[in-house]
Design an enzyme around this catalytic site. Structure first.
Site, PDB file in Angstrom:
ATOM      1  N   ASP A 192       0.845  -1.202   0.000  1.00 13.90           N
ATOM      2  CA  ASP A 192       0.000   0.000   0.000  1.00 13.90           C
ATOM      3  C   ASP A 192       0.882   1.255   0.000  1.00 13.90           C
ATOM      4  OD1 ASP A 192       0.852  -0.067   2.621  1.00 13.90           O
ATOM      5  OD2 ASP A 192      -1.144   0.122   3.522  1.00 13.90           O
ATOM      6  N   SER A 193       2.212   1.064   0.058  1.00 13.80           N
ATOM      7  CA  SER A 193       3.161   2.162  -0.172  1.00 13.80           C
ATOM      8  C   SER A 193       2.932   2.755  -1.562  1.00 13.80           C
ATOM      9  CB  SER A 193       4.601   1.665  -0.040  1.00 13.80           C
ATOM     10  OG  SER A 193       4.791   0.473  -0.782  1.00 13.80           O
ATOM     11  N   GLU A 233      -1.648  -5.587   8.520  1.00 14.54           N
ATOM     12  CA  GLU A 233      -0.876  -5.008   9.621  1.00 14.54           C
ATOM     13  C   GLU A 233      -1.531  -5.281  10.970  1.00 14.54           C
ATOM     14  OE1 GLU A 233      -0.220  -0.818   8.950  1.00 14.54           O
ATOM     15  OE2 GLU A 233       0.695  -1.162   6.978  1.00 14.54           O
ATOM     16  N   GLU A 257       8.890  -4.237  10.843  1.00 13.56           N
ATOM     17  CA  GLU A 257       9.290  -2.926  10.301  1.00 13.56           C
ATOM     18  C   GLU A 257       9.772  -1.992  11.415  1.00 13.56           C
ATOM     19  OE1 GLU A 257       6.615  -1.096   7.495  1.00 13.56           O
ATOM     20  OE2 GLU A 257       7.741   0.789   7.514  1.00 13.56           O
TER      21      GLU A 257
HETATM   22  O1  KIV Z   1       3.452  -1.153   1.708  1.00  8.39           O
HETATM   23  C1  KIV Z   1       4.616  -1.563   1.753  1.00  8.39           C
HETATM   24  O2  KIV Z   1       5.431  -1.346   0.844  1.00  8.39           O
HETATM   25  C2  KIV Z   1       5.014  -2.327   2.927  1.00  8.39           C
HETATM   26  C3  KIV Z   1       6.453  -2.681   3.062  1.00  8.39           C
HETATM   27  C4  KIV Z   1       7.222  -1.487   3.454  1.00  8.39           C
HETATM   28  C5  KIV Z   1       6.667  -3.830   3.963  1.00  8.39           C
HETATM   29  O3  KIV Z   1       4.195  -2.637   3.731  1.00  8.39           O
END
Ligand code: KIV
Length: 285
Positions: A45-46, A116, A183
């Site tokens: 979701d980044s 998460e 993380e």
């Molecule tokens: O959304 C993402 O890219 C992540 C990673 C940083 C683990 O959750």
């Protein structure tokens, strides 16, 4: 074409070899990551920040995540594709969590999902696993809860906080997660979690003792310059050559140097003469 890596393959790698994971959000990046031999591709979701230019990960929704997961699935033939469940796609209850996790497989063509949280998402993890969907956990700095955590801060810095993280990891492993992302936590805490849980830990800012590592592709390639966390290593700085190439293209068009004869379609002389003699009708008054 080599065989697709599965969630049981990832689980079985614990203690035998280091696992590799990188994000991808579209077809070309999925092809590159897959061809590099990565074990897992996370459609993170980044995406909200590095692709859509948003401030955080909170606003991205299921439809956008599925759209990008489908593109990744078209490009990656070997890596295990993991769809990242966006904010409020699983927090509201077990039924919602199973339905949305299922959409990642059914519509996105991913093979697993990530969500998460620790103990508090155990009912969701159990229900998704019971539906036959592999789940990757994610604890420590969980960006979807950044408002509650007081920002993007390192987690588990006291013995008490470390104990809570170890308990979270154990609860996720017992609930059926095939791996857990750790993380932004101090490396001694990540090392302790890694030796405690029977499933692989995949670190991002969690030191060298995790069973594997994950980073965001835009950080690795130097394509996102708004913010660079301490835990990132840039393996390339592609932003500069990209800007230079685009500037050169614009200049060559403006100066009439592109397209050249090698980029242009020719025509038989006879036809060319006819075209040159054609009288076009004038438009307008
Ligand atoms: O959304 C993402 O890219 C992540 C990673 C940083 C683990 O959750």
């Amino acid at each position: 074409m080599s065989k697709r890596i599965t969630a049981p393959d990832v689980l079985a790698a614990k203690g035998k070899r280091k696992l590799t994971m990188l994000t991808a959000y579209d077809y070309p990046s999925a092809v590159w990551v897959d061809e590099s031999g990565m074990d897992m591709i996370l459609v993170g979701d980044s995406l909200a920040m590095v692709v859509l230019g948003q401030e955080d990960t909170l606003s991205v929704g299921m439809e956008e995540m599925l759209h990008h997961t489908r593109a990744v699935a078209r490009g990656a033939k070997r890596a295990l594709i993991i769809g990242d469940m966006p904010f409020l796609s699983y927090q509201c209850g077990v039924e919602q969590a199973v339905l949305n996790a299922g959409r990642f497989l059914k519509e996105g063509r991913a093979q697993a999902v990530k969500l998460e949280g620790g103990k508090r998402v155990v009912p969701q993890v159990e229900a998704i696993v019971a539906a036959g969907i592999p789940v990757q956990g994610h604890i420590g700095l969980t960006p979807q809860s950044s408002a509650q955590l007081g920002g993007f801060k390192v987690q588990g810095k006291t013995a008490g906080a470390a104990k809570a993280l170890i308990e979270d990891a154990q609860a996720l492993a017992e609930a059926g997660c095939f791996s857990i992302v750790l993380e932004a936590i101090p490396s001694p805490v990540a090392a302790r979690i890694t030796e405690t849980v029977p499933v692989p830990t995949i670190g991002i800012g969690a030191g060298p003792d995790c069973d594997g590592q994950v980073l965001v592709i835009h950080d690795v390639l130097g394509l996102y310059d708004r913010f660079l966390p301490r835990f990132v290593k840039q393996y390339a700085r592609l932003g500069k050559p990209i800007r230079e190439a685009l500037t050169l293209y614009r200049e060559e068009v403006e100066q009439g140097r592109f397209p050249g004869p090698e980029h242009t379609f020719a025509m038989a002389e006879e036809e060319k003469t006819k075209v040159a003699k054609m009288k076009g009708k004038k438009k307008g008054p």
